[in-house]
Design a protein around this motif. Structure first.
Motif, PDB file in Angstrom:
ATOM      1  N   GLY A 188     104.155 -17.684 -17.704  1.00  0.00           N
ATOM      2  CA  GLY A 188     103.404 -18.786 -17.086  1.00  0.00           C
ATOM      3  C   GLY A 188     102.445 -18.295 -16.368  1.00  0.00           C
ATOM      4  O   GLY A 188     101.679 -18.959 -15.550  1.00  0.00           O
ATOM      5  N   SER A 189     102.178 -17.006 -16.144  1.00  0.00           N
ATOM      6  CA  SER A 189     101.075 -15.995 -15.217  1.00  0.00           C
ATOM      7  C   SER A 189     101.535 -16.726 -13.869  1.00  0.00           C
ATOM      8  O   SER A 189     100.668 -16.251 -12.891  1.00  0.00           O
ATOM      9  CB  SER A 189      99.731 -16.504 -15.542  1.00  0.00           C
ATOM     10  N   MET A 190     102.817 -17.160 -13.351  1.00  0.00           N
ATOM     11  CA  MET A 190     103.011 -17.371 -12.074  1.00  0.00           C
ATOM     12  C   MET A 190     103.728 -16.304 -11.322  1.00  0.00           C
ATOM     13  O   MET A 190     105.067 -16.205 -11.604  1.00  0.00           O
ATOM     14  CB  MET A 190     103.827 -18.511 -12.149  1.00  0.00           C
ATOM     15  N   ARG A 191     103.214 -15.615 -10.533  1.00  0.00           N
ATOM     16  CA  ARG A 191     103.584 -14.306  -9.695  1.00  0.00           C
ATOM     17  C   ARG A 191     103.961 -15.119  -8.213  1.00  0.00           C
ATOM     18  O   ARG A 191     103.085 -14.959  -7.270  1.00  0.00           O
ATOM     19  CB  ARG A 191     102.964 -13.275  -9.523  1.00  0.00           C
ATOM     20  N   SER A 192     105.149 -15.937  -8.264  1.00  0.00           N
ATOM     21  CA  SER A 192     105.368 -16.588  -7.174  1.00  0.00           C
ATOM     22  C   SER A 192     105.695 -15.757  -5.945  1.00  0.00           C
ATOM     23  O   SER A 192     105.556 -16.476  -4.758  1.00  0.00           O
ATOM     24  CB  SER A 192     106.696 -17.606  -7.285  1.00  0.00           C
ATOM     25  N   GLU A 193     106.195 -14.683  -5.849  1.00  0.00           N
ATOM     26  CA  GLU A 193     106.488 -13.919  -4.620  1.00  0.00           C
ATOM     27  C   GLU A 193     105.091 -13.253  -3.937  1.00  0.00           C
ATOM     28  O   GLU A 193     105.101 -12.647  -3.127  1.00  0.00           O
ATOM     29  CB  GLU A 193     107.340 -12.637  -5.085  1.00  0.00           C
ATOM     30  N   GLY A 194     103.958 -13.664  -4.886  1.00  0.00           N
ATOM     31  CA  GLY A 194     102.619 -13.063  -4.391  1.00  0.00           C
ATOM     32  C   GLY A 194     101.780 -14.050  -3.939  1.00  0.00           C
ATOM     33  O   GLY A 194     102.136 -15.496  -3.677  1.00  0.00           O
ATOM     34  N   LEU A 195     100.358 -14.090  -4.662  1.00  0.00           N
ATOM     35  CA  LEU A 195      99.530 -15.028  -4.399  1.00  0.00           C
ATOM     36  C   LEU A 195      99.775 -16.418  -5.409  1.00  0.00           C
ATOM     37  O   LEU A 195      98.742 -17.243  -5.038  1.00  0.00           O
ATOM     38  CB  LEU A 195      98.097 -14.203  -4.810  1.00  0.00           C
TER      39      LEU A 195
END
Length: 198
Positions: free
Chosen positions: A152-159
């Protein structure tokens, strides 16, 4: 050659999962599973996520039968379907435009393969509400994070955390791809206790 020390192997090459597991202060080795992650037609997110986590643990356990092996997987569901890894910037921008302002769910599964043949599994759901996002915000995020390998294009550990209005979870580490409360519990059940190590 099978590993004998340390007793725990993480079946993932993810730097984020290594950072999470480091918090438990348990010695471990890393051996990425490298499995086929193709989803079955109409496979529910929870089932697919747990199946892949287990397949990763089993693949690496086959190479290291005397070790405890920890596998994990994460998926993002939206409107009853799954959002996969975008692979490129255009797809990432489209995914984020679609889910902006929407309710989404992160499915996170872990599986522990024990040397005695036991398999210990856990599935966690993180419910989230995305912010309304402008095209400029989406473009800037994709340019900075390049989240092409993130569901889902979600890099939750980052931005990616800046794209979210709120999250609800029993375990704050689950959104990063490995729920540590459950991980610690399953490892205790497998005979590896962070608080009782020699």
């Amino acid at each position: 050659m099978p590993l004998h020390k340390p007793d725990l192997i993480l079946a993932s090459g993810s730097a984020t999962r290594r950072q999470l597991l480091d918090r438990l202060q348990i010695p471990y080795a890393v051996d990425p599973a490298d499995i086929d992650e193709t989803l079955a037609a109409n496979e529910p997110a929870a089932q697919a996520c747990q199946r892949l986590a287990r397949a990763k643990a089993d693949r690496v356990a086959g190479r290291h039968p005397d070790a405890v092996v920890l596998g994990s997987d994460q998926m993002l569901s939206w409107r009853g379907g799954l959002l996969g890894k975008p692979g490129d910037a255009e797809t990432a921008r489209c995914q984020l435009a679609e889910i902006a302002g929407e309710a989404i769910a992160f499915h996170v599964a872990i599986s522990v393969a024990c040397p005695d043949g036991r398999r210990l599994d856990w599935h966690e759901i993180v419910e989230a509400r995305m912010r309304q996002l402008t095209r400029e915000e989406i473009a800037r995020y994709v340019e900075i994070e390049r989240p092409f390998d993130c569901a889902g294009s979600m890099r939750s550990e980052g931005l990616g955390i800046c794209l979210v209005e709120r999250m609800d979870s029993r375990d704050p580490s689950a959104i990063l791809g490995m729920p540590l409360i459950a991980t610690a519990r399953l490892l205790r059940d497998a005979g590896i206790d962070p608080l009782h190590r020699a």
